[in-house]
Each structure stands twice: as C-alpha cells, then as structure tokens.
Design a protein around this motif. Structure first.
Motif, PDB file in Angstrom:
ATOM      1  N   SER A 155      50.887  22.061  50.536  1.00 11.39           N
ATOM      2  CA  SER A 155      50.420  23.319  51.123  1.00 11.39           C
ATOM      3  C   SER A 155      49.976  23.066  52.554  1.00 11.39           C
ATOM      4  O   SER A 155      49.636  21.941  52.926  1.00 11.39           O
ATOM      5  CB  SER A 155      49.267  23.899  50.307  1.00 11.39           C
ATOM      6  OG  SER A 155      48.111  23.077  50.431  1.00 11.39           O
ATOM      7  N   LYS A 156      49.991  24.136  53.326  1.00  8.25           N
ATOM      8  CA  LYS A 156      49.595  24.012  54.722  1.00  8.25           C
ATOM      9  C   LYS A 156      48.113  23.684  54.852  1.00  8.25           C
ATOM     10  O   LYS A 156      47.683  23.010  55.781  1.00  8.25           O
ATOM     11  CB  LYS A 156      49.913  25.316  55.461  1.00  8.25           C
ATOM     12  CG  LYS A 156      51.405  25.599  55.559  1.00  8.25           C
ATOM     13  CD  LYS A 156      51.677  26.941  56.221  1.00  8.25           C
ATOM     14  CE  LYS A 156      53.170  27.215  56.256  1.00  8.25           C
ATOM     15  NZ  LYS A 156      53.486  28.557  56.830  1.00  8.25           N
ATOM     16  N   SER A 157      47.295  24.178  53.889  1.00 13.11           N
ATOM     17  CA  SER A 157      45.847  23.933  53.958  1.00 13.11           C
ATOM     18  C   SER A 157      45.513  22.482  53.642  1.00 13.11           C
ATOM     19  O   SER A 157      44.512  21.950  54.125  1.00 13.11           O
ATOM     20  CB  SER A 157      45.120  24.847  52.964  1.00 13.11           C
ATOM     21  OG  SER A 157      45.460  24.483  51.631  1.00 13.11           O
ATOM     22  N   GLY A 158      46.333  21.846  52.830  1.00 12.28           N
ATOM     23  CA  GLY A 158      46.084  20.450  52.464  1.00 12.28           C
ATOM     24  C   GLY A 158      45.017  20.279  51.414  1.00 12.28           C
ATOM     25  O   GLY A 158      44.638  19.163  51.074  1.00 12.28           O
ATOM     26  N   ASN A 159      44.495  21.404  50.857  1.00 16.14           N
ATOM     27  CA  ASN A 159      43.456  21.337  49.830  1.00 16.14           C
ATOM     28  C   ASN A 159      44.123  21.108  48.471  1.00 16.14           C
ATOM     29  O   ASN A 159      44.707  22.031  47.886  1.00 16.14           O
ATOM     30  CB  ASN A 159      42.641  22.646  49.822  1.00 16.14           C
ATOM     31  CG  ASN A 159      41.424  22.541  48.912  1.00 16.14           C
ATOM     32  OD1 ASN A 159      41.486  21.962  47.839  1.00 16.14           O
ATOM     33  ND2 ASN A 159      40.313  23.121  49.366  1.00 16.14           N
ATOM     34  N   LEU A 160      44.008  19.882  47.971  1.00 14.49           N
ATOM     35  CA  LEU A 160      44.699  19.542  46.735  1.00 14.49           C
ATOM     36  C   LEU A 160      44.063  20.173  45.502  1.00 14.49           C
ATOM     37  O   LEU A 160      44.738  20.429  44.505  1.00 14.49           O
ATOM     38  CB  LEU A 160      44.772  18.016  46.572  1.00 14.49           C
ATOM     39  CG  LEU A 160      45.646  17.284  47.586  1.00 14.49           C
ATOM     40  CD1 LEU A 160      45.622  15.792  47.296  1.00 14.49           C
ATOM     41  CD2 LEU A 160      47.080  17.791  47.550  1.00 14.49           C
ATOM     42  N   ARG A 161      42.726  20.457  45.575  1.00 12.55           N
ATOM     43  CA  ARG A 161      42.054  21.090  44.433  1.00 12.55           C
ATOM     44  C   ARG A 161      42.635  22.489  44.191  1.00 12.55           C
ATOM     45  O   ARG A 161      42.996  22.854  43.071  1.00 12.55           O
ATOM     46  CB  ARG A 161      40.550  21.190  44.684  1.00 12.55           C
ATOM     47  CG  ARG A 161      39.767  19.980  44.219  1.00 12.55           C
ATOM     48  CD  ARG A 161      38.273  20.219  44.479  1.00 12.55           C
ATOM     49  NE  ARG A 161      37.466  19.188  43.855  1.00 12.55           N
ATOM     50  CZ  ARG A 161      37.148  19.156  42.574  1.00 12.55           C
ATOM     51  NH1 ARG A 161      37.596  20.082  41.779  1.00 12.55           N
ATOM     52  NH2 ARG A 161      36.397  18.191  42.086  1.00 12.55           N
ATOM     53  N   ASP A 162      42.703  23.274  45.269  1.00  9.90           N
ATOM     54  CA  ASP A 162      43.251  24.636  45.157  1.00  9.90           C
ATOM     55  C   ASP A 162      44.730  24.577  44.779  1.00  9.90           C
ATOM     56  O   ASP A 162      45.219  25.397  44.000  1.00  9.90           O
ATOM     57  CB  ASP A 162      43.079  25.396  46.478  1.00  9.90           C
ATOM     58  CG  ASP A 162      41.613  25.642  46.811  1.00  9.90           C
ATOM     59  OD1 ASP A 162      40.772  25.547  45.885  1.00  9.90           O
ATOM     60  OD2 ASP A 162      41.301  25.905  47.994  1.00  9.90           O
ATOM     61  N   LEU A 163      45.428  23.596  45.336  1.00 13.33           N
ATOM     62  CA  LEU A 163      46.851  23.462  45.061  1.00 13.33           C
ATOM     63  C   LEU A 163      47.098  23.137  43.590  1.00 13.33           C
ATOM     64  O   LEU A 163      48.035  23.646  42.971  1.00 13.33           O
ATOM     65  CB  LEU A 163      47.449  22.366  45.954  1.00 13.33           C
ATOM     66  CG  LEU A 163      48.981  22.250  45.963  1.00 13.33           C
ATOM     67  CD1 LEU A 163      49.622  23.535  46.441  1.00 13.33           C
ATOM     68  CD2 LEU A 163      49.411  21.082  46.846  1.00 13.33           C
ATOM     69  N   GLN A 164      46.211  22.319  43.027  1.00 15.81           N
ATOM     70  CA  GLN A 164      46.362  21.942  41.620  1.00 15.81           C
ATOM     71  C   GLN A 164      46.166  23.157  40.720  1.00 15.81           C
ATOM     72  O   GLN A 164      46.918  23.358  39.759  1.00 15.81           O
ATOM     73  CB  GLN A 164      45.338  20.858  41.253  1.00 15.81           C
ATOM     74  CG  GLN A 164      45.500  20.367  39.814  1.00 15.81           C
ATOM     75  CD  GLN A 164      44.448  19.340  39.447  1.00 15.81           C
ATOM     76  OE1 GLN A 164      43.466  19.178  40.149  1.00 15.81           O
ATOM     77  NE2 GLN A 164      44.658  18.650  38.342  1.00 15.81           N
ATOM     78  N   LYS A 165      45.189  23.988  41.032  1.00 18.87           N
ATOM     79  CA  LYS A 165      44.954  25.194  40.224  1.00 18.87           C
ATOM     80  C   LYS A 165      46.142  26.142  40.317  1.00 18.87           C
ATOM     81  O   LYS A 165      46.600  26.694  39.307  1.00 18.87           O
ATOM     82  CB  LYS A 165      43.686  25.899  40.713  1.00 18.87           C
ATOM     83  CG  LYS A 165      43.289  27.102  39.845  1.00 18.87           C
ATOM     84  CD  LYS A 165      41.989  27.713  40.306  1.00 18.87           C
ATOM     85  CE  LYS A 165      41.538  28.817  39.351  1.00 18.87           C
ATOM     86  NZ  LYS A 165      42.561  29.828  39.077  1.00 18.87           N
TER      87      LYS A 165
END
Length: 916
Positions: A155-165
């Motif tokens: 993802s562009k944000s790079g936030n893996l927590r949000d990406l995992q959800k």
C-alpha cells in the motif's frame, strides 16, 4: 502351398480397404464424424506441465512426556511404525524422532486412495497402547495440493497493520471462493506483530514477507489436488484484476506462479508440433511430385490427431509436456502408413491401372505390411502405458497417446486414403517426368548396385553390422548418465535455515528446576530439541542463569536479518527481475526462509549458471545453511536430487560415517549444498533420530551444480561412501537417485516385454518364425545411431532419451517389414530369391526413404532445442533421429542379407531359391 495360402488369408483378413472402397461415402461420413468428435474432445482437454500424479502421504505426529530421543524412539516411534508396516499399498515408512515427539511419514503407492489410507492409519493408531500422557494427530497430505500462485500486497501508506486487516477482510475471502482453490494463506502477518518483550521468550507467530527488498504482505493460493493449475491461476488473475479496480490504494503484484512456465512450455511444444507437421508434409511432395497424392497423405495427420484427442479425453489426459511430446514425435509415423499406401497406389496407376483398380490391388498388396508395422509399434508402446509405480503413472499418457495415434493413422491409411485416391488421383498416360528424373533414377541404381554387391558379400556385410553395433555399445560409457535434464526455467529458490537463539527461556529453566517440561507439542522441531537438550544437560547452568536478566532475541527477526543479507547478494545480479522472500513458516519454524528468484526474460546467463554463481557468492554466515534449489518437476516432498541413506542399528556409527562422507563429497567438484542428518547429535546426547522402514538411518543430500549429471554424481558419492562405510552399515539410494534406478529397472523389463510382444505379433501375422527373426535382429541397428547422436549433441542418457529409444524400436521395424513382406510376395509368384530381393529394393527404396525423411524432419523442430522446456524434449528427438538414420542405412542392406542367410539355413516351401 501352406505358406502362400496362409499369407493370402492373412492379407485378405487385414484388407479392410476393399470394404471402405465399396462403401466409400459411408467411409467419408465416418471420418467426418471422427473429425467433429475430435474437435469437441480437443476443446475439453486442459493444459498442464506434467501428468496428474498423486503421491499419497499420511503423517502421524505424536507427543509424549519423554525426556530423551532414545526413550521416545523406543516407547513412541517403534510401536507406531511396527503397527503400521502392514498397511495396504504402503511404499515406505520414514520417521524423525526428537525428545518427547515423533513424526512418522507413510508414503503410499501412486494412485492409492488417500482418504482410505488415512482412515486405516487412524484405526490402527487408535488401538495402540501409547505412553501415559501421549497424544497424536494424523495429517493426510496430497502433494498435488500445491501453491499455484502468490501475490505481493503493498500500500502507498506503508501501514502493514491496516493492510493486514484489509487483506483478511477483502482480499482473502474473495480469492478463497474461487473454484479449484483449497485455501488462501496470508503471509507476512509477522510483519505487523510487535517484537516480543524480553520475558516472552517464545518465537513470534507467523511469517515475514519481503518483495524486492521491501516489507510487504502476500497471499498464497493453494489449489485443490484435482484442480488444473492453469485454470485456477487464470481465475485468480481475473479476480485480482477486479480487486485492483475496487481497492485503488492497494498494489497487488504477481510474486510467484507455476502458470507462466506451464504456458511457455506448452506453447513451445505446440509450436514444435506444428513445425513437425509442416516439415513432414513438405518432404512428401518431392518424392511423389503430385499435389493430390501429397494432400491425401497429409490429411492423415490432422485426422489421426483428432482421433487421438478422443482417446485422450476418454482417459482424462491433459495437453501437457508428455502427451504433447508424444504427439510431436509421432507425426512422422502417422503419415508413414498413408505415404506407403498412396505411393503404392500411384505406382500401379503409373503401370496403367485405373485409380479404383490400382487402389484395390495396392491396398491388398500392402495391407498386411502396414498392419504388421503398426501392430508391432503398438506392441512396444502399450506396455509403457501399463507400467507400474511412479514411472508408470508418469508415462502411461505417453504410451496410450502414441498407441492411439498409430492405430488411428493405420485406420485412416487403410480406409480414407484409398477412397480419396479413387476420386482425386487421375489415370496416368505416361510416367511422370519428374518421377523419372535423373537424380531419382541414379539413386535407385546406386542402391540396387550396392544391394547386389551386399548379397555377394553377405558375411562381410554382417561383420560390418556387428562391428557397428559393438562400436555403438562401446559409446555408452562415454555418454553422461542423467535422470531428467535441468531446465532453464528462469526461476529457482534459495532455501536457508538459521540457528535458533541458544539462550534458554527463563520460564523453561524454572520449570526444569522443578522437574517439569513444557507441554509436548508447544514447541516444535529444532527449537524444542535445543531447549530440551539444554535442560537435560546443564541444569546447574540453568539455575545460574536465573540470577541475572537475560536478553531474549526474536528468532523471526534474526532470520529476517539473514534473508536481507542473502537478498543483497542476489539483487546485484542484472539477470534478476524479482525476489520474493518468505521468512519463517506457519508450522512454527521461524528460523527457516525461502527466497524465490524470478529472472528476466532477456538475460545473458542461464538459470543453472546463475545458480552456480550465487552458490559461490552467497555469504558464509555462522550457523546458517543455504541451498540453491531448482523448482521441482513434481512435488515429492522437498528432497534434494541426490540422496543417499546409510542404515544400521549403531547410531554413533551412522553419525560418524555420514559426517566423513560429507567431508569427502564437499571436496568433489559439482556438488553443492551438501547436508547430512544428525549433525546436532553430540557425544552421549542424542537430539534427533531418523528411521527408514523400521531401521535407523542417516541421510546425505546434495544439489548438483555445473554440468554434473545425476548418474555420474551418484556413482561418485557411492564410491566415496563405500570407502568409509563400516561393517553393520548398509547403503541405499534416495531422492532422484532412487527414482533413476527405478526408471532403468522398469524400462528394462518393459523393453523385454515389448520385444516378446513384437515377436508374437509378427509370428501371428506372418505365420512363420523365420521372418520375425530377420526383422527382430535388425532392431539393434537403430541403437548405433541413437547413441552416436547423444554423444555428438552431449545429451544425457536418462529417462527422456530412454523413452526415445523405446519409440525408436517401435518405428524402426517398419522398414524391415516393408522389405521382407514384399520379397515373400514376389517369391510366392515364382520369382527366384535374388531377383525378388533386388526387385524389392527397387520398389521399396522410395517409400522407405520417404517415410524416414518425413519422420526425421518431423523430429528436427524438437531436436533443435528451442523454446521453454526444450531441454526436456531435445534428447528424445535426437536419439530417435540418429537411430532412424543408422537403422535405415543399415537395414536397407542388412535385412536382405539376413533374409538370404536364414533362407539358406531354413528353406521356405514352394518358393524359388536359386541365386544367379
């Protein structure tokens, strides 16, 4: 006139051409129906890389509160093995024993029902009296349930927590509902897990994923065992395209797939098939000089292929490397029968017969010949389709596909070709000037002169034939022995194992001080082994360690550091396109990882060469083992190609011997990633015990680098092993080394059965045992050219070229049958022997050269080795083309000479023998 009457009755019995000509429109309608059915059958066939082969495996994982590997072996492993060894269809039993736990792996024969085997295993284990506190789990494994495709999620944000959800809520459910998908694994969940606190002490759950040196998530699609890989991947690709449209801030990138190579390999084989068809047809016209006759002969190819597709659909075969290769190789043979029939019809038309009369005479004259030639070829290939074991499952589609194609082509030649000849060929007022060209006449005359000389120098010709055969056999040691050729796939894996942290967990040490051990199964593999070993051997050190704070490292992060160092070296290569890294496994092995390397299409280095380069360039990290591995042809459980098993009762002797062999092998050129089992075992402290078929075993495994073939590598390792093996230790082969032995053993018995089938068919057709001997003796002549061709092209003598040898034997007898049958026909009319032989040479020279040229030219696109998977196809075509050259040249002279010699020894009744 027993021989003559028998011959005539056989000729009449196999002359279905007369019926086809009498009911010509019915014949044409039948083949139109076959064509339509063939098109429908073809549309139902699926593309694949190899035949569907099921390797049923059942694993029994058992745990018990036992403190040593030796105790566990005696009280847990042995009772389980002993109770299961009589299971139906069981091939072998392997087990790995650690303190307090064991994994017993049961491999069943290919094709065994996995559900039944699992149920039978469970029923037996239930009745066992296991140690108090023991528990077990039975896991069925279908190795066809493999990873079909993986996508990196960024993802562009790079936030893996949000990406995992997001991945769990939106992506995984969408992919999981696709038909043919068994499950979808989300990889990289360890990326979003915070590092453990110093007191946690246990490995972080999950995995870490990196794509092109960046942290990411990924989903991996596991297909169902009976699902077609390409169909599943195509459906996943369509769904991914929808997700890309709906999830605009998310990037989904193809990370790894089997589909691309399957597409490329099948396309290359189909291209070779089309080129073989074109070349086989093109070569006919210069011999016939008649476009109608050429078209009649050429039509045999597509119609025979469509008929073959019907048989393939009935058997449930795929369009994969083996069946496509079978079709490509058989193209020249498919057209042979039609060429012989059409050429014979044209010869009678040139002699003044009407097309209908010429068709009746020619088909009656040639019917027994082409039938015998095809039946003997099928007698070779059908036993291949009936072979057992892994090899049999692998090549059953080959044998049945080739047999179906040849029988269909025979039916076309005996029915459709003569019918079309009646309507399309025109009566000839004079012999075609092209056919009477000086070049053709000159070649005919040269051959007839050489044949006459050969008949006058019989034993010299026989001596030269024997000498050539001896010379061919003498080439065998010079040809490298392989198994399956290495493919330039443009993809491979680097698998590594890093050491688990050696610092003991304070909680475990505290439990050890109170005489307790962790609950079995909470820690697995090397992690549990190491900690239990520390508890057992150094309790005083354990108590001392409790008096001061202990920093607890995260094994997943340590493993990630190793992966980054390996990635840095791999990415330096300009040939590398992408690197997809998975750190840890969902089975709780955080110290293991895999780097999947995809190479660029346009590159200056081969896959094998880059693998060798990386083996020398990868850093030598303390305690880390790396293995640069090919993508497996068929998933058989992750074994390396070369594997040796040392078996015996003395565990210390096994460990000592296997380490000595490893030291020796590592010094040999061409051996890479050499590993042995039991290295963790120390003096008096056994962490791991491997067993094979109820006996202790130690394995030594290796990958092969450079140009080292499996056969040569196996011979070298066996020689090194025999130099150090003590009494009481036996040596067995494993991995591809064992499969190679199985292949050669299976083909040895299959060839013997094929030879018996050939002789039986020929005796049945010719009602004589002399003619089959003449034809049979000529077959080894094909081996001379095949072996010479392999040597010149530096091709391996392995499973693929061996199939070429079998194919060669199946088609090489056609020339001999053409010659012997026509000699007999002429002699039955009162022609004396030598004249009959010379006239046969004149009449049969052209069709023999036509069929040989069409078959060899059909092999050229395959033998050239172009396109994906060419390394697999080329050795087979090279062997066949080389063998056909030698068998044709030699049989044109040797067969008539052998015929004359045996006729002197065993005279035929009512036939003129006198030679002038």
């Amino acid at each position: 006139m027993v021989q003559t009457n028998n011959s005539k009755s056989a000729r009449e019995r196999f002359n279905i051409s007369k019926l086809a000509i009498d009911f010509s429109w019915l014949t044409v309608c039948f083949w139109i129906g076959v064509t339509v059915a063939g098109v429908l059958a073809f549309s139902s066939l699926k593309y694949a890389l190899f035949p569907d082969i099921t390797f049923p495996v059942v694993v029994v994982n058992a745990q018990a509160p036992l403190t040593s590997a030796l105790d566990t072996e005696a009280k847990l492993t042995k009772p389980i093995e002993e109770s299961l060894k009589s299971l139906a269809g069981l091939d072998d039993i392997r087990s790995s024993t650690y303190p307090g736990q064991t994994a017993v792996s049961l491999s069943f024969a290919v094709g065994t029902n996995l559900e039944t085997s699992t149920s039978n295993t469970e029923n037996i284990v239930k009745q066992l009296k296991l140690p108090k506190g023991a528990n077990y789990k039975i896991i069925p494994l279908n190795l066809n349930e493999s990873a079909a495709v993986s996508y990196a999620i960024e993802s562009k944000s790079g936030n893996l927590r949000d990406l995992q959800k997001l991945a769990k809520d939106k992506i995984v459910p969408a992919i999981a509902q696709i038909p043919g998908v068994l499950k979808v694994s989300l990889l990289g969940d360890g990326n979003s897990v915070p590092p453990p606190t110093p007191t946690a002490g246990l490995p972080a759950a999950g995995t870490l994923v990196r794509f092109n040196s960046k942290d990411a998530l990924a989903f991996q699609v596991i297909k169902k065992g009976d699902a077609n890989t390409l169909e599943v991947v195509n459906r996943v690709e369509k769904e991914v395209q929808k997700l890309r449209t709906n999830l605009k801030d998310i990037t989904l990138t193809l990370a790894a797939t089997q589909a691309e190579y399957i597409r490329n390999a099948t396309k290359s084989t189909i291209d070779a098939l089309i080129e073989a068809i074109i070349l086989s047809v093109v070569v006919i016209f210069p011999f016939l000089w008649n476009w109608q006759a050429t078209l009649i002969s050429a039509l045999a190819i597509p119609i025979s292929l469509l008929g073959t597709f019907i048989v393939m659909a009935i058997y449930g075969f795929n369009l994969e490397t083996i069946t496509l290769l079978a079709l490509a190789l058989v193209i020249g043979s498919i057209v042979d029968d039609a060429i012989v029939d059409v050429e014979n019809i044209m010869r009678h038309i040139d002699d003044g017969e009407t097309p209908r009369q010429a068709a009746l005479i020619a088909t009656n004259e040639i019917g027994l010949t082409v039938t015998a030639a095809t039946f003997t070829a099928v007698a070779v290939f059908l036993p291949i389709g009936l072979m057992g074991g892994v090899v049999g499952q692998f090549f059953k589609p080959f044998g049945i596909t080739v047999s179906a194609a040849m029988l269909t082509s025979l039916l076309v030649a005996r029915t459709l070709s003569p019918v079309l000849a009646i309507y399309w060929l025109k009566p000839s007022k004079s012999k075609s000037p092209q056919r009477e060209s000086k070049i053709g006449v000159r070649f005919d005359q040269i051959y007839c002169n050489l044949l006459a000389w050969s008949l006058n120098h019989r034993w010299l010709v026989v001596g030269l034939a024997v000498l050539s055969l001896v010379g061919g056999v003498a080439l065998i040691p010079l040809i490298p022995k392989g198994f399956i050729p290495k493919l330039d796939r443009g993809e491979f894996n680097i698998v590594y194992t890093s050491p688990l942290p050696s610092v003991p967990d304070p909680r475990l040490l505290a439990q050890a001080g109170q005489g307790q051990l962790p609950e079995p199964g909470k820690l697995t593999g090397q992690g549990e082994t190491n900690i239990r070993g520390q508890i057992n051997s150094s309790s005083s050190a354990a108590f001392a360690a409790l008096s001061s704070p202990i920093p607890i490292p995260n094994p997943l992060n340590d493993s990630l550091d190793v992966a980054k160092k390996l990635e840095a070296v791999v990415k330096k290569s300009p040939a590398v396109e992408t690197v997809f890294t998975t750190v840890g496994s969902r089975e709780g092995e955080p110290n293991k990882g895999t780097l999947y390397i995809k190479l660029k299409k346009e590159r200056e280095i081969s896959t094998s060469a880059l693998q060798d380069q990386l083996r020398s360039d990868l850093p030598n990290l303390p305690g880390v083992t790396t293995s640069v591995e090919d993508i497996q042809f068929v998933d058989t459980g992750g074994q390396k190609p070369l594997q040796l098993a040392l078996q015996g009762d003395d565990l210390a002797a096994l460990n000592k011997t296997v380490k000595e062999i490893k030291v020796r092998v590592e010094k040999l050129p061409g051996f890479a990633d050499v590993t042995v089992t039991g290295e963790a075992n120390q003096q008096g402290n056994v962490f791991q015990i491997e067993r094979l078929n109820n006996q202790r075993v130690a394995y030594i495994s290796a990958n092969l680098g450079g140009n080292l073939t499996l056969g040569d590598a196996t011979d070298r390792v066996v020689a090194e092993a025999k130099a150090v093996i003590p009494a009481g230790v036996s040596l067995n082969l494993g991995g591809d080394s064992a499969r190679q032995s199985e292949v050669f053993g299976s083909f040895g018995s299959t060839l013997a059965l094929s030879a018996l089938c050939i002789i039986g068919v020929l005796i049945w057709l010719f009602k004589s045992w002399v003619d089959p001997i003449v034809i049979g003796i000529s077959l080894p002549l094909a081996l001379v050219g095949a072996l010479l061709a392999l040597l010149i092209t530096k091709s391996d003598f392995g499973m693929i070229s061996l199939i070429g040898f079998v194919f060669l034997i199946g088609i090489a007898n056609k020339n001999a049958i053409l010659i012997v049958d026509y000699i007999n026909q002429l002699r039955d009319t009162g022609v004396e022997r030598k004249q009959a032989i010379l006239e046969t040479g004149s009449v049969r020279f052209r069709p023999i050269m036509m069929t040989t040229a069409s078959t060899i030219l059909g092999m050229v696109p395959i033998a050239l080795g172009l396109g994906a998977g060419s390394e697999l196809r080329s050795p087979m075509a090279v062997a066949i083309a080389g063998g056909l050259v030698s068998s044709t040249i030699l049989s044109l002279f040797v067969v008539p000479v052998l015929y004359a010699i045996l006729d002197d020894w065993f005279p035929r009744k009512n036939q003129v023998k006198v030679d002038s």
